[in-house]
Each structure stands twice: as C-alpha cells, then as structure tokens.
Design a protein around this motif. Structure first.
Motif, mmCIF file in Angstrom:
data_model
loop_
_atom_site.group_PDB
_atom_site.id
_atom_site.type_symbol
_atom_site.label_atom_id
_atom_site.label_comp_id
_atom_site.label_asym_id
_atom_site.label_seq_id
_atom_site.Cartn_x
_atom_site.Cartn_y
_atom_site.Cartn_z
ATOM 1 N N ALA A 293 0.943 -1.254 -0.022
ATOM 2 C CA ALA A 293 -0.018 0.193 0.094
ATOM 3 C C ALA A 293 0.887 1.002 -0.046
ATOM 4 O O ALA A 293 0.742 2.091 -0.704
ATOM 5 C CB ALA A 293 -1.006 -0.001 1.100
ATOM 6 N N SER A 294 2.005 1.349 0.834
ATOM 7 C CA SER A 294 2.943 2.269 0.888
ATOM 8 C C SER A 294 3.650 2.335 -0.421
ATOM 9 O O SER A 294 3.832 3.666 -1.016
ATOM 10 C CB SER A 294 3.581 2.276 1.904
ATOM 11 O OG SER A 294 4.831 3.279 1.947
ATOM 12 N N GLU A 295 4.363 1.326 -0.743
ATOM 13 C CA GLU A 295 5.174 1.290 -2.225
ATOM 14 C C GLU A 295 4.241 1.902 -3.423
ATOM 15 O O GLU A 295 4.736 2.777 -4.282
ATOM 16 C CB GLU A 295 5.572 0.165 -2.214
ATOM 17 C CG GLU A 295 6.401 0.113 -3.764
ATOM 18 C CD GLU A 295 6.891 -1.443 -3.941
ATOM 19 O OE1 GLU A 295 7.244 -1.591 -5.247
ATOM 20 O OE2 GLU A 295 6.939 -2.108 -3.212
ATOM 21 N N PHE A 296 2.913 1.379 -3.744
ATOM 22 C CA PHE A 296 2.200 1.692 -4.835
ATOM 23 C C PHE A 296 1.483 2.863 -4.546
ATOM 24 O O PHE A 296 1.122 3.490 -5.386
ATOM 25 C CB PHE A 296 1.404 0.534 -5.200
ATOM 26 C CG PHE A 296 2.177 -0.845 -5.821
ATOM 27 C CD1 PHE A 296 2.665 -0.781 -6.948
ATOM 28 C CD2 PHE A 296 2.440 -1.835 -4.996
ATOM 29 C CE1 PHE A 296 3.585 -1.627 -7.728
ATOM 30 C CE2 PHE A 296 3.233 -2.914 -5.678
ATOM 31 C CZ PHE A 296 3.584 -2.967 -6.709
ATOM 32 N N GLY A 297 1.193 3.398 -3.429
ATOM 33 C CA GLY A 297 0.582 4.688 -2.999
ATOM 34 C C GLY A 297 1.441 5.762 -3.543
ATOM 35 O O GLY A 297 0.974 6.594 -4.119
ATOM 36 N N ARG A 298 2.708 5.537 -3.120
ATOM 37 C CA ARG A 298 3.806 6.635 -3.746
ATOM 38 C C ARG A 298 3.813 6.744 -5.155
ATOM 39 O O ARG A 298 3.997 7.746 -5.684
ATOM 40 C CB ARG A 298 5.167 6.319 -3.129
ATOM 41 C CG ARG A 298 5.170 6.653 -1.864
ATOM 42 C CD ARG A 298 6.745 6.609 -1.340
ATOM 43 N NE ARG A 298 7.582 5.333 -1.650
ATOM 44 C CZ ARG A 298 7.451 4.622 -0.481
ATOM 45 N NH1 ARG A 298 6.850 4.603 0.351
ATOM 46 N NH2 ARG A 298 8.021 3.325 -0.897
ATOM 47 N N ALA A 299 3.635 5.499 -5.893
ATOM 48 C CA ALA A 299 3.721 5.382 -7.279
ATOM 49 C C ALA A 299 2.683 6.230 -7.936
ATOM 50 O O ALA A 299 2.609 7.001 -8.897
ATOM 51 C CB ALA A 299 3.691 4.105 -7.926
ATOM 52 N N PHE A 300 1.412 6.166 -7.315
ATOM 53 C CA PHE A 300 0.097 6.981 -7.800
ATOM 54 C C PHE A 300 0.483 8.320 -7.587
ATOM 55 O O PHE A 300 0.303 9.167 -8.281
ATOM 56 C CB PHE A 300 -1.153 6.384 -7.093
ATOM 57 C CG PHE A 300 -1.484 5.454 -7.561
ATOM 58 C CD1 PHE A 300 -2.496 5.447 -8.737
ATOM 59 C CD2 PHE A 300 -1.410 3.983 -7.247
ATOM 60 C CE1 PHE A 300 -3.225 4.367 -9.339
ATOM 61 C CE2 PHE A 300 -2.110 3.053 -7.855
ATOM 62 C CZ PHE A 300 -2.992 3.261 -8.802
ATOM 63 N N GLU A 301 0.909 8.533 -6.191
ATOM 64 C CA GLU A 301 1.132 10.081 -5.987
ATOM 65 C C GLU A 301 2.334 10.807 -6.890
ATOM 66 O O GLU A 301 2.287 11.931 -6.957
ATOM 67 C CB GLU A 301 1.525 10.216 -4.470
ATOM 68 C CG GLU A 301 0.512 9.986 -3.596
ATOM 69 C CD GLU A 301 1.037 9.808 -2.120
ATOM 70 O OE1 GLU A 301 2.350 10.186 -1.847
ATOM 71 O OE2 GLU A 301 0.280 9.659 -0.898
ATOM 72 N N GLU A 302 3.275 10.067 -7.392
ATOM 73 C CA GLU A 302 4.335 10.749 -8.325
ATOM 74 C C GLU A 302 3.992 10.572 -9.491
ATOM 75 O O GLU A 302 5.056 10.629 -10.436
ATOM 76 C CB GLU A 302 5.805 9.835 -7.810
ATOM 77 C CG GLU A 302 6.004 9.952 -6.280
ATOM 78 C CD GLU A 302 7.163 9.347 -5.768
ATOM 79 O OE1 GLU A 302 7.629 8.238 -6.646
ATOM 80 O OE2 GLU A 302 7.580 9.131 -4.723
ATOM 81 N N GLY A 303 2.937 9.957 -9.995
ATOM 82 C CA GLY A 303 2.541 9.845 -11.429
ATOM 83 C C GLY A 303 3.147 9.007 -12.178
ATOM 84 O O GLY A 303 3.455 9.011 -13.387
ATOM 85 N N ARG A 304 3.641 7.927 -11.516
ATOM 86 C CA ARG A 304 4.463 6.628 -12.116
ATOM 87 C C ARG A 304 3.291 5.493 -12.526
ATOM 88 O O ARG A 304 3.947 4.465 -12.752
ATOM 89 C CB ARG A 304 5.429 6.252 -11.105
ATOM 90 C CG ARG A 304 6.424 7.163 -10.993
ATOM 91 C CD ARG A 304 7.769 6.672 -10.336
ATOM 92 N NE ARG A 304 7.461 6.555 -8.870
ATOM 93 C CZ ARG A 304 7.269 5.305 -8.099
ATOM 94 N NH1 ARG A 304 7.632 4.047 -8.796
ATOM 95 N NH2 ARG A 304 7.033 5.183 -6.951
ATOM 96 N N VAL A 305 2.203 5.889 -12.353
ATOM 97 C CA VAL A 305 1.082 4.852 -12.821
ATOM 98 C C VAL A 305 0.359 5.494 -14.001
ATOM 99 O O VAL A 305 0.086 6.713 -14.022
ATOM 100 C CB VAL A 305 0.139 4.646 -11.728
ATOM 101 C CG1 VAL A 305 -0.942 3.691 -12.135
ATOM 102 C CG2 VAL A 305 0.884 4.222 -10.602
ATOM 103 N N SER A 306 0.516 4.443 -15.127
ATOM 104 C CA SER A 306 -0.397 5.036 -16.489
ATOM 105 C C SER A 306 -1.620 4.271 -16.506
ATOM 106 O O SER A 306 -1.846 3.288 -16.074
ATOM 107 C CB SER A 306 0.608 4.459 -17.761
ATOM 108 O OG SER A 306 2.002 4.968 -17.686
ATOM 109 N N LYS A 307 -2.553 5.169 -17.090
ATOM 110 C CA LYS A 307 -3.856 4.653 -17.115
ATOM 111 C C LYS A 307 -4.732 5.320 -18.220
ATOM 112 O O LYS A 307 -4.346 6.315 -18.605
ATOM 113 C CB LYS A 307 -4.697 4.719 -15.672
ATOM 114 C CG LYS A 307 -4.446 6.350 -15.093
ATOM 115 C CD LYS A 307 -4.815 6.367 -13.647
ATOM 116 C CE LYS A 307 -4.614 7.695 -12.817
ATOM 117 N NZ LYS A 307 -3.103 7.834 -12.951
ATOM 118 N N ARG A 308 -5.529 4.456 -18.911
ATOM 119 C CA ARG A 308 -6.358 5.045 -19.777
ATOM 120 C C ARG A 308 -7.949 4.745 -19.503
ATOM 121 O O ARG A 308 -8.104 3.760 -19.398
ATOM 122 C CB ARG A 308 -5.932 4.491 -21.321
ATOM 123 C CG ARG A 308 -6.849 4.774 -22.355
ATOM 124 C CD ARG A 308 -6.073 4.108 -23.804
ATOM 125 N NE ARG A 308 -7.242 3.635 -24.513
ATOM 126 C CZ ARG A 308 -6.982 3.867 -25.807
ATOM 127 N NH1 ARG A 308 -6.098 4.532 -26.418
ATOM 128 N NH2 ARG A 308 -7.875 3.202 -26.838
#
Length: 225
Positions: free
Chosen positions: A67-82
């Motif tokens: 939750a912490s690791e991937f939560g940071r990825a969302f916050e930092e814009g490192r998750v792509s979505k369409r």
C-alpha cells in the motif's frame, strides 16, 4: 478478477458501486472494498479511487508495505492509465488539458487551493445522431475519446472535459441533463460514460478491463489494440 499477485489484486468495478464507504453516500452499504474483503477473507487497501458511477480497473494492495510503495507510485505519477469516455460535441483529434483544479470538487471553487492537473486525450470516433438535445440543432454530435490523466485529481477527467466545453455524457454533476437523457434513450443505457480501460503499475503487466456490452455500439468502428 483481473490480476492477482503477492502484493496486489485488481478487479473490474461495475458502475454504481462505491470503492469504499463514504460520508458522501452514507446510505449506501455496499462497496467494492467490503465485498472483496468478505469474499477473500483478507484485509485490503484501495490504492486509488474510481467515482461510484465509473467502471473499470480498480486495484487494491494486499499488505501495508505494498500500500505504501504503490501509493507513492500513484502520488508521483508513475502509474499509467487510460479511460474511455463519451463526450458532447467533437473535440480536437488529440490534445492536452492543463488546467489547475480546486482540491475538493464537492465545495465551491472560490477560495480553495488550486492544484496542477493534466489530462491528455485522443478522439477515437465521432457520432452525429438524429435527435435534438438542443433547440438550436436538429441533430446531436458526440465523440468517443481515450483520456489519459497524468495527474490524479478528484473528478479530473470530468472537470477537464467540462472546462473545454465537451462534458461527459451521463455526468449529472458536470454535464448537461438534456444530453444525458437523450443519449440514454438513444443507446438504451443510462450511466456515466466513463470507463478505466487499463492501468500499468511499476513492475507489473498492464491490467485490462474490457468495457461492458453497453459500449459495443460506440466501439464498433474503432480499431482495438
């Protein structure tokens, strides 16, 4: 189930289901989080939100470290979505909407902190349907677009397309009631036409949620990857 590994589980959320209990919809007892926890018998952490009316990819962490690791990825814009969206009118073939948004879309914008928001989009198909939703025009124009939010603000896609005068069809907050009703009758489905089609998290394969059958008429002439 769309995806499962030691850290994550992803589902295809249907429209009309909350991600988690919310004071904004206090009478609604069902939520994706509760249903999935009960089904699996384990604690889960939602990594992002989809509006109740939005369908598509929804991802949960299976333990606090994930939750912490991937939560940071969302916050930092490192998750792509369409996302797929049906909008009023015919927007440009492609573009970027860079418009700062008030933090809380449920409150008046005046006086609120504004935060940077960016959405890229591509127009996939144009439609001109033989009904009148505006007294000035005998027919009505709509477009299917693919939207990729670079940032993750609440109601970002909905607010951004309203900003460029192409609001989402079925959006009861930021859209137009006459168009919502006319399209619902034409397509035989009443919903917010917004669907998270795929998502890519760091180090994970793309997670895909095919759109439901109500999208078939819109996608009929669109090449699919």
């Amino acid at each position: 189930m769309l995806h499962e590994d030691a850290d994550l589980v992803a589902i295809a959320k249907p429209p009309g289901l909350l991600v988690h209990p919310s004071a904004l919809d206090a009478q609604e007892e069902r939520s994706a989080l509760k249903l999935l926890r009960d089904q699996r018998g384990e604690r889960l952490w939602p990594l992002h939100r989809l509006d109740k009316a939005t369908s598509g990819v929804l991802v949960f962490a299976r333990h606090p470290q994930a939750a912490s690791e991937f939560g940071r990825a969302f916050e930092e814009g490192r998750v792509s979505k369409r996302y797929l969206a049906l909008v009023r009118g015919w927007p440009p073939e492609r573009g970027a909407i860079e418009q700062s948004l008030a933090r809380d879309p449920e409150q008046p914008s005046q006086g609120q902190e504004r935060i940077v928001a960016l959405t890229r989009f591509e127009r996939l198909a144009c439609f001109e349907w033989p009904f009148q939703a505006d007294a000035r025009h005998a027919t009505s124009r709509y477009a299917l677009v693919a939207a990729e939010p670079v940032t993750g603000r609440r109601h970002q896609i909905r607010r951004h397309f309203k900003h460029i005068a192409h609001p989402l069809v079925g959006d009861t907050t930021h859209g137009k009631g006459a168009h919502n009703r006319a399209v619902a009758q034409w397509l035989g489905a009443s919903r917010l036409w917004l669907h998270c089609e795929w998502m890519e998290l760091p180090g994970r394969p793309r997670i895909v949620a095919p759109p439901g059958p109500e999208w078939a008429a819109l996608l009929a002439n669109v090449p699919r990857a």
